[in-house]
Design an enzyme around this catalytic site. Structure first.
Site, PDB file in Angstrom:
ATOM      1  N   ARG A  14      -3.141   6.019   4.722  1.00  0.00           N
ATOM      2  CA  ARG A  14      -3.615   6.442   3.395  1.00  0.00           C
ATOM      3  C   ARG A  14      -3.722   5.203   2.496  1.00  0.00           C
ATOM      4  O   ARG A  14      -4.798   4.652   2.323  1.00  0.00           O
ATOM      5  CB  ARG A  14      -2.675   7.508   2.803  1.00  0.00           C
ATOM      6  CG  ARG A  14      -3.286   8.274   1.639  1.00  0.00           C
ATOM      7  CD  ARG A  14      -3.268   7.531   0.311  1.00  0.00           C
ATOM      8  NE  ARG A  14      -1.933   7.300  -0.210  1.00  0.00           N
ATOM      9  CZ  ARG A  14      -1.667   6.584  -1.300  1.00  0.00           C
ATOM     10  NH1 ARG A  14      -2.653   6.009  -1.976  1.00  0.00           N
ATOM     11  NH2 ARG A  14      -0.439   6.373  -1.696  1.00  0.00           N
ATOM     12  N   GLU A  15      -2.583   4.726   1.988  1.00  0.00           N
ATOM     13  CA  GLU A  15      -2.634   3.506   1.164  1.00  0.00           C
ATOM     14  C   GLU A  15      -3.282   2.379   1.975  1.00  0.00           C
ATOM     15  O   GLU A  15      -4.091   1.607   1.454  1.00  0.00           O
ATOM     16  CB  GLU A  15      -1.220   3.107   0.735  1.00  0.00           C
ATOM     17  CG  GLU A  15      -1.131   1.802  -0.039  1.00  0.00           C
ATOM     18  CD  GLU A  15      -1.584   1.924  -1.488  1.00  0.00           C
ATOM     19  OE1 GLU A  15      -1.124   2.816  -2.190  1.00  0.00           O
ATOM     20  OE2 GLU A  15      -2.425   1.088  -1.905  1.00  0.00           O
ATOM     21  N   HIS A  74      -2.472  13.250   0.950  1.00  0.00           N
ATOM     22  CA  HIS A  74      -2.240  12.776  -0.413  1.00  0.00           C
ATOM     23  C   HIS A  74      -3.426  13.213  -1.257  1.00  0.00           C
ATOM     24  O   HIS A  74      -4.567  12.846  -0.955  1.00  0.00           O
ATOM     25  CB  HIS A  74      -2.150  11.240  -0.329  1.00  0.00           C
ATOM     26  CG  HIS A  74      -1.784  10.565  -1.599  1.00  0.00           C
ATOM     27  ND1 HIS A  74      -2.713  10.029  -2.444  1.00  0.00           N
ATOM     28  CD2 HIS A  74      -0.578  10.337  -2.164  1.00  0.00           C
ATOM     29  CE1 HIS A  74      -2.092   9.473  -3.470  1.00  0.00           C
ATOM     30  NE2 HIS A  74      -0.798   9.654  -3.325  1.00  0.00           N
ATOM     31  N   ARG A 136       5.434  17.377  -2.517  1.00  0.00           N
ATOM     32  CA  ARG A 136       5.914  16.284  -3.363  1.00  0.00           C
ATOM     33  C   ARG A 136       5.026  16.122  -4.581  1.00  0.00           C
ATOM     34  O   ARG A 136       3.811  16.225  -4.492  1.00  0.00           O
ATOM     35  CB  ARG A 136       5.911  14.971  -2.585  1.00  0.00           C
ATOM     36  CG  ARG A 136       6.486  13.820  -3.406  1.00  0.00           C
ATOM     37  CD  ARG A 136       5.740  12.514  -3.196  1.00  0.00           C
ATOM     38  NE  ARG A 136       4.404  12.517  -3.770  1.00  0.00           N
ATOM     39  CZ  ARG A 136       3.585  11.468  -3.749  1.00  0.00           C
ATOM     40  NH1 ARG A 136       3.946  10.352  -3.152  1.00  0.00           N
ATOM     41  NH2 ARG A 136       2.379  11.536  -4.292  1.00  0.00           N
ATOM     42  N   SER A 138       4.239  13.338  -7.705  1.00  0.00           N
ATOM     43  CA  SER A 138       4.459  11.974  -8.206  1.00  0.00           C
ATOM     44  C   SER A 138       3.695  11.729  -9.484  1.00  0.00           C
ATOM     45  O   SER A 138       2.600  12.276  -9.661  1.00  0.00           O
ATOM     46  CB  SER A 138       3.904  10.953  -7.210  1.00  0.00           C
ATOM     47  OG  SER A 138       4.881  10.470  -6.370  1.00  0.00           O
ATOM     48  N   THR A 171       2.393   1.446  -9.449  1.00  0.00           N
ATOM     49  CA  THR A 171       0.988   1.393  -9.026  1.00  0.00           C
ATOM     50  C   THR A 171       0.357   0.013  -9.169  1.00  0.00           C
ATOM     51  O   THR A 171      -0.513  -0.357  -8.391  1.00  0.00           O
ATOM     52  CB  THR A 171       0.197   2.437  -9.843  1.00  0.00           C
ATOM     53  OG1 THR A 171       0.830   3.698  -9.645  1.00  0.00           O
ATOM     54  CG2 THR A 171      -1.255   2.510  -9.432  1.00  0.00           C
ATOM     55  N   HIS A 198       7.251   4.334  -4.261  1.00  0.00           N
ATOM     56  CA  HIS A 198       6.016   3.717  -3.764  1.00  0.00           C
ATOM     57  C   HIS A 198       5.765   2.474  -4.609  1.00  0.00           C
ATOM     58  O   HIS A 198       5.524   2.588  -5.809  1.00  0.00           O
ATOM     59  CB  HIS A 198       4.875   4.732  -3.920  1.00  0.00           C
ATOM     60  CG  HIS A 198       3.518   4.212  -3.568  1.00  0.00           C
ATOM     61  ND1 HIS A 198       2.922   4.446  -2.346  1.00  0.00           N
ATOM     62  CD2 HIS A 198       2.619   3.489  -4.277  1.00  0.00           C
ATOM     63  CE1 HIS A 198       1.716   3.898  -2.324  1.00  0.00           C
ATOM     64  NE2 HIS A 198       1.507   3.304  -3.491  1.00  0.00           N
ATOM     65  N   HIS A 294      19.896 -28.033  11.893  1.00  0.00           N
ATOM     66  CA  HIS A 294      19.737 -26.597  12.184  1.00  0.00           C
ATOM     67  C   HIS A 294      19.740 -26.369  13.686  1.00  0.00           C
ATOM     68  O   HIS A 294      20.396 -25.449  14.197  1.00  0.00           O
ATOM     69  CB  HIS A 294      18.426 -26.079  11.577  1.00  0.00           C
ATOM     70  CG  HIS A 294      18.496 -25.897  10.096  1.00  0.00           C
ATOM     71  ND1 HIS A 294      18.281 -24.690   9.489  1.00  0.00           N
ATOM     72  CD2 HIS A 294      18.766 -26.771   9.100  1.00  0.00           C
ATOM     73  CE1 HIS A 294      18.420 -24.819   8.178  1.00  0.00           C
ATOM     74  NE2 HIS A 294      18.700 -26.086   7.916  1.00  0.00           N
TER      75      HIS A 294
HETATM   76  C1  HCA Z   1      -3.297   4.851  -6.156  1.00  0.00           C
HETATM   77  C2  HCA Z   1      -2.283   5.952  -5.985  1.00  0.00           C
HETATM   78  C3  HCA Z   1      -0.956   5.520  -5.487  1.00  0.00           C
HETATM   79  C4  HCA Z   1      -0.150   6.769  -5.332  1.00  0.00           C
HETATM   80  C5  HCA Z   1       1.277   6.599  -4.997  1.00  0.00           C
HETATM   81  C6  HCA Z   1       2.002   7.872  -4.721  1.00  0.00           C
HETATM   82  C7  HCA Z   1      -0.270   4.542  -6.476  1.00  0.00           C
HETATM   83  O1  HCA Z   1      -3.293   4.225  -7.192  1.00  0.00           O
HETATM   84  O2  HCA Z   1      -4.113   4.650  -5.255  1.00  0.00           O
HETATM   85  O3  HCA Z   1       1.402   8.923  -4.631  1.00  0.00           O
HETATM   86  O4  HCA Z   1       3.220   7.792  -4.536  1.00  0.00           O
HETATM   87  O5  HCA Z   1      -0.040   3.392  -6.142  1.00  0.00           O
HETATM   88  O6  HCA Z   1      -0.001   4.997  -7.597  1.00  0.00           O
HETATM   89  O7  HCA Z   1      -1.090   4.829  -4.263  1.00  0.00           O
HETATM   90 CU    CU Z   2      -0.424   2.837  -4.131  1.00  0.00          CU
END
Ligand code: HCA
Ligand code: CU
Length: 384
Positions: A14-15, A74, A136, A138, A171, A198, A294
């Site tokens: 995803r990320e 997500h 979840r 966020s 973020t 995150h 070392h």
């Molecule tokens: C983004 C969203 C996210 C979401 C993180 C999460 C971030 O900006 O693409 O859902 O925990 O960094 O805020 O990746």
């Molecule tokens: Cu992110």
């Protein structure tokens, strides 16, 4: 103990897909998911099914693979996104909505009251449809949000009694470990819910921040392989493992550590990247010892200069010899490894030769070996 009970949410799918050079095919996603599953991550997070038809199909394919790891997707805090996520049969849904002034203005245009209403609406809908799904919620850009806004949102969501977990997101990678600790600690204390962290790495704190989150009682940490993600990415899987391993090996025993080099190499290859020389555990220089002092100590006992045992990751250490900082213990170590028994005077003489030559140009390991064999021959000739 905060480190005894945590889970990794591996977000390479995803990320990681938000990294500049990452576009994974279905086959690649299945390969990544299978290897991360074998490594032992508890959850993997996949790109929203709303991103594209293939993204939705890929989620279904990974769910169908029947892995042990839980498959999450997500989505934005929208009912239409939730409907698509539910249709994919995922085990969990991660919902996110921006709460910083910047994102409220430019991302969704909602006020805090409207954010709370949207959260209540979407979370109730999902819970109504899927009583057992892992849910979840966020806030995006938590660390540039007003504290009062954040707490209103989190407490309202917690009061709904619908989510399994709250998430905080750095973020844009600006949070300090102390700020992460304070926010996570507050959420744990006020809500009693599981908390996920995150963290982006724009200012180099992503691993430290993840560690602080765990110290404060977070239960879930987001990672990606090699840290890939938007801009320069988030907490890297290998970096988090290195951080926790050096606190106590028991904290990472649940993972199949020797798979880490294969996992890093796979993603580097799929994203056309080199693994950085400085990478945690799998960087090319992670286990090379150079200076004579070392090398001597490491040859006697590796723990003098190694907090991480390369063997735990299926790797080996290297003693660099062909340079001007070398010492005769390193040269002797190499001679012994080659099965040559050279006397001390010969080894010291050879070390002087190597240093003098390396002043002009470092010697390769085959040149060193050649010098050692040559010295052994001469020593044998002198004795004969
Ligand atoms: C983004 C969203 C996210 C979401 C993180 C999460 C971030 O900006 O693409 O859902 O925990 O960094 O805020 O990746
Ligand atoms: Cu992110």
């Amino acid at each position: 103990m905060p480190f005894d009970n945590y889970s990794i949410i591996e977000s390479t799918l995803r990320e990681g897909e938000q990294f500049s050079t990452a576009t994974f095919s279905t086959a690649q996603k299945l390969e990544i998911a299978a290897l991360l599953d074998e490594f032992g991550v508890e959850m993997i997070e996949m790109t929203s099914p709303c991103a594209s038809p293939q993204s939705a199909a890929d989620i279904r394919a990974v769910v169908k693979a029947g892995l042990k790891t839980r498959v999450l997707t997500h989505i934005r805090c929208k009912r239409e996104d939730a409907i698509q996520a539910l249709e994919c049969g995922v085990h969990g849904i991660d919902i996110v909505i921006g709460t910083s002034p910047q994102l409220m203005k430019h991302s969704h245009g909602k006020s805090i009251n409207q954010v709370i209403d949207a959260a209540a609406e979407v979370l109730s809908f999902v819970r109504g449809q899927a009583p057992d799904i892992i849910l979840r919620f966020s806030t995006e850009d938590s660390f540039r949000s007003r504290e009062a806004d954040l707490l209103r949102v989190y407490l309202a969501v917690a009061d709904l009694g619908l989510v399994n977990r709250l998430g905080v997101a750095d973020t844009v990678g600006v949070a300090l470990p102390s700020q992460v600790y304070a926010l996570v600690h507050q959420l744990v204390r006020l809500t009693g819910l599981d908390v996920e962290f995150h963290g982006h790495n724009d200012s180099g704190c992503a691993i430290a921040n993840a560690c602080s989150a765990l110290e404060a009682g977070a239960t879930h940490i987001d990672t990606t392989v090699l840290g890939i993600g938007e801009r320069n990415g988030i907490t890297p899987l290998g970096g988090l493992i290195a951080r926790l391993y050096t606190l106590n090996r028991d904290y990472v025993r649940k993972y199949k550590l020797p798979l880490l080099p294969k996992i890093d190499a796979m993603i580097a290859d799929m994203c056309q990247l080199e693994i950085p020389f400085s990478n945690y555990i799998t960087g090319s220089s992670a286990f090379i010892h150079k200076a004579g002092i070392h090398a001597k100590a490491v040859l006697a006992d590796p723990t003098t200069y190694e907090a991480i045992d390369p063997q735990d990751f299926g790797l080996s250490r290297e003693i660099a010899i062909g340079h001007r900082l070398t010492g005769w213990n390193a040269v002797r170590g190499r001679a012994q490894a080659l099965g040559l028994s050279l006397d001390d005077a010969t080894l010291q003489d050879l070390t002087r030769t190597i240093k003098a030559r390396a002043d002009h140009q470092p010697l390769s390991s085959s040149e060193i070996d050649h010098l050692l064999y040559e010295a052994a021959r001469q020593q044998a000739g002198a004795r004969a």
